[in-house]
Enzyme design. Structure first.
Site, short mmCIF file in Angstrom:
data_model
loop_
_atom_site.label_atom_id
_atom_site.label_comp_id
_atom_site.label_asym_id
_atom_site.label_seq_id
_atom_site.Cartn_x
_atom_site.Cartn_y
_atom_site.Cartn_z
N SER A 1 0.85 -1.20 0.00
CA SER A 1 0.00 0.00 0.00
C SER A 1 0.88 1.24 0.00
O SER A 1 2.01 1.21 0.52
CB SER A 1 -0.88 0.03 1.25
OG SER A 1 -1.55 1.28 1.32
N TYR B 1 -2.07 -0.83 10.16
CA TYR B 1 -2.06 -1.00 8.69
C TYR B 1 -0.77 -0.45 8.10
O TYR B 1 -0.09 -1.12 7.32
CB TYR B 1 -3.28 -0.28 8.10
CG TYR B 1 -3.47 -0.50 6.61
CD1 TYR B 1 -4.02 -1.69 6.14
CD2 TYR B 1 -3.12 0.48 5.69
CE1 TYR B 1 -4.21 -1.88 4.78
CE2 TYR B 1 -3.32 0.29 4.34
CZ TYR B 1 -3.87 -0.90 3.88
OH TYR B 1 -4.06 -1.10 2.53
N LYS C 1 2.15 -2.70 6.27
CA LYS C 1 2.43 -2.54 4.84
C LYS C 1 3.89 -2.13 4.62
O LYS C 1 4.52 -2.56 3.66
CB LYS C 1 1.47 -1.51 4.23
CG LYS C 1 0.02 -1.97 4.21
CD LYS C 1 -0.18 -3.19 3.31
CE LYS C 1 -1.65 -3.53 3.11
NZ LYS C 1 -1.85 -4.71 2.22
P1 NAI Z 1 -11.28 -5.77 -0.35
O1 NAI Z 1 -11.70 -5.70 1.06
O2 NAI Z 1 -12.26 -5.55 -1.44
O3 NAI Z 1 -10.54 -7.18 -0.64
C1 NAI Z 1 -9.76 -7.84 0.31
C2 NAI Z 1 -10.04 -9.33 0.19
O4 NAI Z 1 -9.14 -10.02 1.07
C3 NAI Z 1 -11.47 -9.72 0.59
O5 NAI Z 1 -12.05 -10.54 -0.41
C4 NAI Z 1 -11.28 -10.47 1.90
O6 NAI Z 1 -12.25 -11.48 2.11
C5 NAI Z 1 -9.88 -11.04 1.71
N1 NAI Z 1 -9.25 -11.39 2.99
C6 NAI Z 1 -9.17 -10.64 4.11
N2 NAI Z 1 -8.51 -11.30 5.06
C7 NAI Z 1 -8.16 -12.50 4.54
C8 NAI Z 1 -7.47 -13.62 5.04
N3 NAI Z 1 -7.00 -13.65 6.30
N4 NAI Z 1 -7.26 -14.68 4.21
C9 NAI Z 1 -7.76 -14.67 2.94
N5 NAI Z 1 -8.42 -13.64 2.41
C10 NAI Z 1 -8.63 -12.56 3.21
O7 NAI Z 1 -10.10 -4.72 -0.45
P2 NAI Z 1 -9.08 -4.35 -1.63
O8 NAI Z 1 -9.02 -2.90 -1.67
O9 NAI Z 1 -9.36 -5.11 -2.87
O10 NAI Z 1 -7.71 -4.88 -0.98
C11 NAI Z 1 -6.79 -5.71 -1.67
C12 NAI Z 1 -5.41 -5.32 -1.23
O11 NAI Z 1 -5.13 -3.99 -1.68
C13 NAI Z 1 -5.20 -5.32 0.28
O12 NAI Z 1 -3.93 -5.89 0.60
C14 NAI Z 1 -5.22 -3.85 0.63
O13 NAI Z 1 -4.52 -3.56 1.80
C15 NAI Z 1 -4.58 -3.26 -0.61
N6 NAI Z 1 -4.84 -1.83 -0.78
C16 NAI Z 1 -6.09 -1.34 -1.07
C17 NAI Z 1 -6.28 0.02 -1.22
C18 NAI Z 1 -7.60 0.61 -1.54
O14 NAI Z 1 -7.71 1.84 -1.61
N7 NAI Z 1 -8.64 -0.18 -1.79
C19 NAI Z 1 -5.18 0.97 -1.08
C20 NAI Z 1 -3.91 0.34 -0.77
C21 NAI Z 1 -3.76 -0.99 -0.64
#
Ligand code: NAI
Length: 245
Positions: free
Chosen positions: A139, A152, A156
């Site tokens: 991130s 967080y 990261k």
């Molecule tokens: P999201 O919440 O839509 O997707 C995250 C997914 O990870 C979900 O499907 C959830 O069920 C799964 N998950 C959570 N804990 C888990 C575990 N212990 N084992 C297996 N699966 C698990 O969020 P998003 O935005 O798609 O996040 C994806 C990545 O992008 C994350 O690492 C997040 O930190 C990163 N990110 C997102 C940003 C944003 O603005 N959306 C910004 C910077 C980084």
């Protein structure tokens, strides 16, 4: 690194950026896509949308045995893994005074240790085969600290540092490592952030725009193809940082 005819794994692939990457890899002609997530129904829905080349696995990436199971299932049912996208992540929204010990442990386990478990599970076979690629979703919060969530940001930053370690130590063994550092992507996680107007404003300003997950997936494919090195903020990629060994 091109995904055509390759087997790829994406964790956290039931929604958001992970889902968009899995779908995009399928469109790019990947031979097999392992869709892993804690959300079993969500992962199954994504695999169903992709079709025969996809397989869904329910896994908690903070549990090392689950990550090994992801790798075993992918290799058994789809073939040798060329690209492992360690993408699952969580956010607490809590600062240093509010975040509990449990929240610190859980955030570090999901956002940092999961990358370690993935590397342990896939690197030996990749090295033996002479190559492979890790893409770790970190991130912008790990590069430039943002307000609101202490666990967080720390998790990261540690994940970025770990990716750099792997990149340097495995470069000579044919392993590529990239770090995806988005900021302000319209997903479930972003909607949580939107509750804090100050945080949102900062996120939007520093990345230039709120991106759709599909746009991030497009940058990932371009970045992997070109094997370019990006540092955030980059005008072409707005919130995408890629590190190449
Ligand atoms: P999201 O919440 O839509 O997707 C995250 C997914 O990870 C979900 O499907 C959830 O069920 C799964 N998950 C959570 N804990 C888990 C575990 N212990 N084992 C297996 N699966 C698990 O969020 P998003 O935005 O798609 O996040 C994806 C990545 O992008 C994350 O690492 C997040 O930190 C990163 N990110 C997102 C940003 C944003 O603005 N959306 C910004 C910077 C980084």
């Amino acid at each position: 690194m091109r995904v055509r005819d390759k087997v790829v794994v994406v964790t956290g692939a039931a929604s958001g950026i992970g889902r968009a990457m899995a779908v995009r890899f399928a469109e790019e002609g990947a031979a097999g896509i392992l869709v892993a997530d804690l959300d079993e129904a969500g992962a199954a829905a994504v695999a169903e949308r992709i079709g025969d080349r996809a397989k869904a696995v329910r896994a908690d990436v903070s549990v090392e045995d689950d990550v090994r199971e992801i790798v075993d299932t992918a290799e058994r049912s789809l073939g040798q893994i060329a690209l492992f996208c360690s993408n699952a992540g969580i956010i607490t929204g809590h600062g240093v005074e509010e975040a509990s010990d449990e929240e610190w442990s859980r955030t570090l386990a999901v956002n940092t240790l999961a990358h370690v478990y993935a590397a342990r599970a896939v690197l030996p076979a990749m090295v033996e085969r002479g190559g492979g690629y890790l893409l770790n979703t970190c991130s912008a919060a790990g590069l430039v600290n943002c307000p609101g969530d202490a666990p967080y940001a720390v998790s990261k930053a540690a994940a970025i540092s770990f990716a750099e370690w792997v990149a340097i130590h495995y470069r000579a063994r044919g392993i590529g490592v990239s770090v995806l550092c988005p900021q302000g992507v319209r997903t479930g996680m972003m909607r949580e952030d939107l509750k804090d107007e100050n945080l949102t404003a900062r996120a939007v300003i520093s990345s230039g725009a709120v991106l759709e997950p599909e746009e991030v997936a497009g940058h990932v494919v371009e970045g992997l193809d070109a094997e370019r090195f990006y540092i955030l903020p980059h005008p072409e990629v707005a919130g995408f940082f890629q590190m190449k060994a």
